[in-house]
Design a protein around this motif. Sequence first.
Motif, mmCIF file in Angstrom:
data_model
loop_
_atom_site.group_PDB
_atom_site.id
_atom_site.type_symbol
_atom_site.label_atom_id
_atom_site.label_comp_id
_atom_site.label_asym_id
_atom_site.label_seq_id
_atom_site.Cartn_x
_atom_site.Cartn_y
_atom_site.Cartn_z
ATOM 1 N N ILE A 1 0.810 -1.150 0.224
ATOM 2 C CA ILE A 1 -0.197 -0.051 0.004
ATOM 3 C C ILE A 1 0.944 1.478 -0.054
ATOM 4 O O ILE A 1 0.507 2.281 -1.157
ATOM 5 N N ASN A 2 1.718 1.206 0.542
ATOM 6 C CA ASN A 2 2.947 2.517 0.648
ATOM 7 C C ASN A 2 3.982 2.766 0.053
ATOM 8 O O ASN A 2 4.685 4.078 0.464
ATOM 9 N N SER A 3 3.917 1.837 -0.586
ATOM 10 C CA SER A 3 5.234 1.976 -1.384
ATOM 11 C C SER A 3 4.781 1.962 -3.132
ATOM 12 O O SER A 3 4.176 1.128 -3.799
ATOM 13 N N SER A 4 6.029 2.809 -4.016
ATOM 14 C CA SER A 4 5.381 2.568 -5.519
ATOM 15 C C SER A 4 5.420 0.828 -5.732
ATOM 16 O O SER A 4 4.149 0.604 -6.727
ATOM 17 N N ILE A 5 6.270 0.237 -5.832
ATOM 18 C CA ILE A 5 6.195 -1.135 -6.452
ATOM 19 C C ILE A 5 5.049 -1.713 -5.903
ATOM 20 O O ILE A 5 4.660 -2.639 -6.634
ATOM 21 N N GLY A 6 4.561 -1.904 -4.530
ATOM 22 C CA GLY A 6 4.030 -2.395 -3.869
ATOM 23 C C GLY A 6 2.664 -2.147 -4.747
ATOM 24 O O GLY A 6 1.643 -3.306 -5.659
ATOM 25 N N ARG A 7 2.278 -0.611 -4.634
ATOM 26 C CA ARG A 7 0.924 -0.235 -5.524
ATOM 27 C C ARG A 7 1.224 -0.873 -7.266
ATOM 28 O O ARG A 7 0.311 -1.582 -7.625
ATOM 29 N N LYS A 8 2.084 -0.865 -7.949
ATOM 30 C CA LYS A 8 2.067 -1.411 -8.822
ATOM 31 C C LYS A 8 2.227 -3.190 -8.675
ATOM 32 O O LYS A 8 1.689 -3.680 -9.964
ATOM 33 N N VAL A 9 2.611 -4.004 -7.794
ATOM 34 C CA VAL A 9 2.135 -5.147 -7.943
ATOM 35 C C VAL A 9 0.753 -5.727 -7.724
ATOM 36 O O VAL A 9 0.198 -6.204 -8.379
ATOM 37 N N VAL A 10 0.295 -4.400 -6.987
ATOM 38 C CA VAL A 10 -1.423 -5.064 -6.895
ATOM 39 C C VAL A 10 -1.875 -4.713 -7.883
ATOM 40 O O VAL A 10 -3.075 -5.546 -9.331
ATOM 41 N N MET A 11 -1.908 -3.961 -8.510
ATOM 42 C CA MET A 11 -2.081 -3.067 -10.169
ATOM 43 C C MET A 11 -2.060 -4.863 -11.540
ATOM 44 O O MET A 11 -3.048 -4.853 -11.707
ATOM 45 N N SER A 12 -0.468 -4.982 -10.563
ATOM 46 C CA SER A 12 -0.344 -6.060 -12.558
ATOM 47 C C SER A 12 -1.189 -7.744 -11.614
ATOM 48 O O SER A 12 -1.775 -8.249 -12.232
ATOM 49 N N VAL A 13 -1.055 -8.258 -10.129
ATOM 50 C CA VAL A 13 -2.030 -9.132 -9.828
ATOM 51 C C VAL A 13 -3.400 -8.565 -10.158
ATOM 52 O O VAL A 13 -4.220 -9.849 -10.913
ATOM 53 N N THR A 14 -4.379 -7.661 -10.398
ATOM 54 C CA THR A 14 -5.489 -6.786 -10.107
ATOM 55 C C THR A 14 -5.450 -6.993 -12.303
ATOM 56 O O THR A 14 -6.735 -7.732 -11.870
ATOM 57 N N GLY A 15 -5.003 -6.686 -12.860
ATOM 58 C CA GLY A 15 -5.045 -6.378 -14.108
ATOM 59 C C GLY A 15 -5.398 -8.032 -14.638
ATOM 60 O O GLY A 15 -6.071 -8.281 -15.018
ATOM 61 N N ILE A 16 -4.294 -8.671 -13.984
ATOM 62 C CA ILE A 16 -4.311 -10.391 -14.512
ATOM 63 C C ILE A 16 -5.236 -10.906 -14.497
ATOM 64 O O ILE A 16 -6.083 -12.221 -14.944
ATOM 65 N N ALA A 17 -5.793 -11.187 -13.557
ATOM 66 C CA ALA A 17 -7.411 -11.451 -12.684
ATOM 67 C C ALA A 17 -8.317 -11.012 -13.040
ATOM 68 O O ALA A 17 -8.800 -11.619 -13.819
ATOM 69 N N LEU A 18 -8.659 -9.394 -13.477
ATOM 70 C CA LEU A 18 -9.687 -9.126 -14.731
ATOM 71 C C LEU A 18 -9.399 -9.198 -16.255
ATOM 72 O O LEU A 18 -10.250 -9.928 -16.669
ATOM 73 N N ILE A 19 -8.653 -9.934 -16.558
ATOM 74 C CA ILE A 19 -7.943 -10.459 -18.238
ATOM 75 C C ILE A 19 -8.285 -11.648 -18.184
ATOM 76 O O ILE A 19 -9.151 -12.222 -18.945
ATOM 77 N N LEU A 20 -8.401 -12.388 -16.619
ATOM 78 C CA LEU A 20 -8.275 -13.717 -17.201
ATOM 79 C C LEU A 20 -10.454 -14.250 -16.853
ATOM 80 O O LEU A 20 -10.926 -14.882 -17.745
ATOM 81 N N PHE A 21 -11.065 -13.040 -15.795
ATOM 82 C CA PHE A 21 -13.202 -13.118 -16.238
ATOM 83 C C PHE A 21 -12.583 -11.945 -18.276
ATOM 84 O O PHE A 21 -14.066 -13.275 -17.858
ATOM 85 N N LEU A 22 -12.027 -11.715 -18.353
ATOM 86 C CA LEU A 22 -12.571 -11.185 -19.726
ATOM 87 C C LEU A 22 -12.568 -12.385 -20.665
ATOM 88 O O LEU A 22 -13.311 -12.397 -21.628
ATOM 89 N N THR A 23 -11.444 -13.260 -20.321
ATOM 90 C CA THR A 23 -11.580 -14.749 -21.566
ATOM 91 C C THR A 23 -13.017 -15.544 -21.460
ATOM 92 O O THR A 23 -12.805 -15.528 -21.843
ATOM 93 N N PHE A 24 -13.024 -15.468 -19.587
ATOM 94 C CA PHE A 24 -14.201 -16.482 -19.555
ATOM 95 C C PHE A 24 -15.180 -15.897 -20.339
ATOM 96 O O PHE A 24 -16.317 -16.041 -20.805
ATOM 97 N N HIS A 25 -15.591 -14.469 -19.645
ATOM 98 C CA HIS A 25 -16.542 -13.532 -20.666
ATOM 99 C C HIS A 25 -16.991 -13.607 -21.768
ATOM 100 O O HIS A 25 -17.762 -13.628 -22.553
ATOM 101 N N GLY A 26 -15.638 -13.680 -22.740
ATOM 102 C CA GLY A 26 -15.995 -13.205 -24.055
ATOM 103 C C GLY A 26 -15.551 -14.617 -24.685
ATOM 104 O O GLY A 26 -16.878 -15.321 -25.921
ATOM 105 N N CYS A 27 -15.530 -16.164 -23.815
ATOM 106 C CA CYS A 27 -15.497 -17.720 -24.290
ATOM 107 C C CYS A 27 -17.530 -17.259 -24.718
ATOM 108 O O CYS A 27 -18.009 -18.317 -24.986
ATOM 109 N N MET A 28 -17.547 -17.285 -23.017
ATOM 110 C CA MET A 28 -19.167 -17.054 -23.180
ATOM 111 C C MET A 28 -20.040 -16.673 -23.954
ATOM 112 O O MET A 28 -21.142 -17.028 -24.913
ATOM 113 N N ASN A 29 -19.937 -15.077 -24.286
ATOM 114 C CA ASN A 29 -19.965 -14.368 -25.622
ATOM 115 C C ASN A 29 -20.278 -15.333 -26.654
ATOM 116 O O ASN A 29 -21.604 -15.083 -27.390
#
Length: 235
Positions: A4-32
Amino acid sequence: MWLINSSIGRKVVMSVTGIALILFLTFHGCMNVVALFSGEAYNAICELLGANWYAVAATLGLAALAVVHIVYAFILTAQNRRARGGNRYAVTDKPAKVEWASQNMLVLGIIILLGLVLHLFNFWYNMMFAELVGMEGLAHGPADGFAWIKETFSCPVYVVLYVIWIVAIWFHLSHGFWSALQTLGWNGKTWFCRWKMIGLIYVTLLMLCFLIVVLAFAFGCAPSLCATCSSACGA
């Protein structure tokens, strides 16, 4: 806490959540894509998900990921602007090796956020939310996702807005995919260019799944529901 407090830590959170959202988009795209072949099969998936506890729990988890990703994106953008100080107003040449998407991630993010609000209104509000609160008087049943797709993309304005949204997501992910892996340390000299190419191909195919569905329904190329199934869905 460093996440939370460091720039690198925030980038890690951004990366992990971003990858998780890409996985959801993959499921959503296949469903569509299923809707391109069978309206009955698509509605069966909608009914399976619906407002069941596991679907609601997944939706809440997804919403939390999206909120964290968006909040951290604004925090990092503000942090970068503070670090540049008055230099951000100076007239400088754009670095040749910096991607356009990288330079405009905030603008792309705002477009994506606005598109998300529109998408939630068109589909989540009329489907899961309507089923949760027992909403009545809607044009179609909450599980009749196929009918909602047809109605939404019969409107040219929505078609144009969704195409813009999909293009913005493509630009955002084409940079975000490899950037996330780089932040997580998966960027060796050998694999850096490979990850960029893999990410570009993956994101392009993923966005094509969404774009093809929009255009297929917009130009009347999608299949039709049988009368019995349409009546059963409440259409």
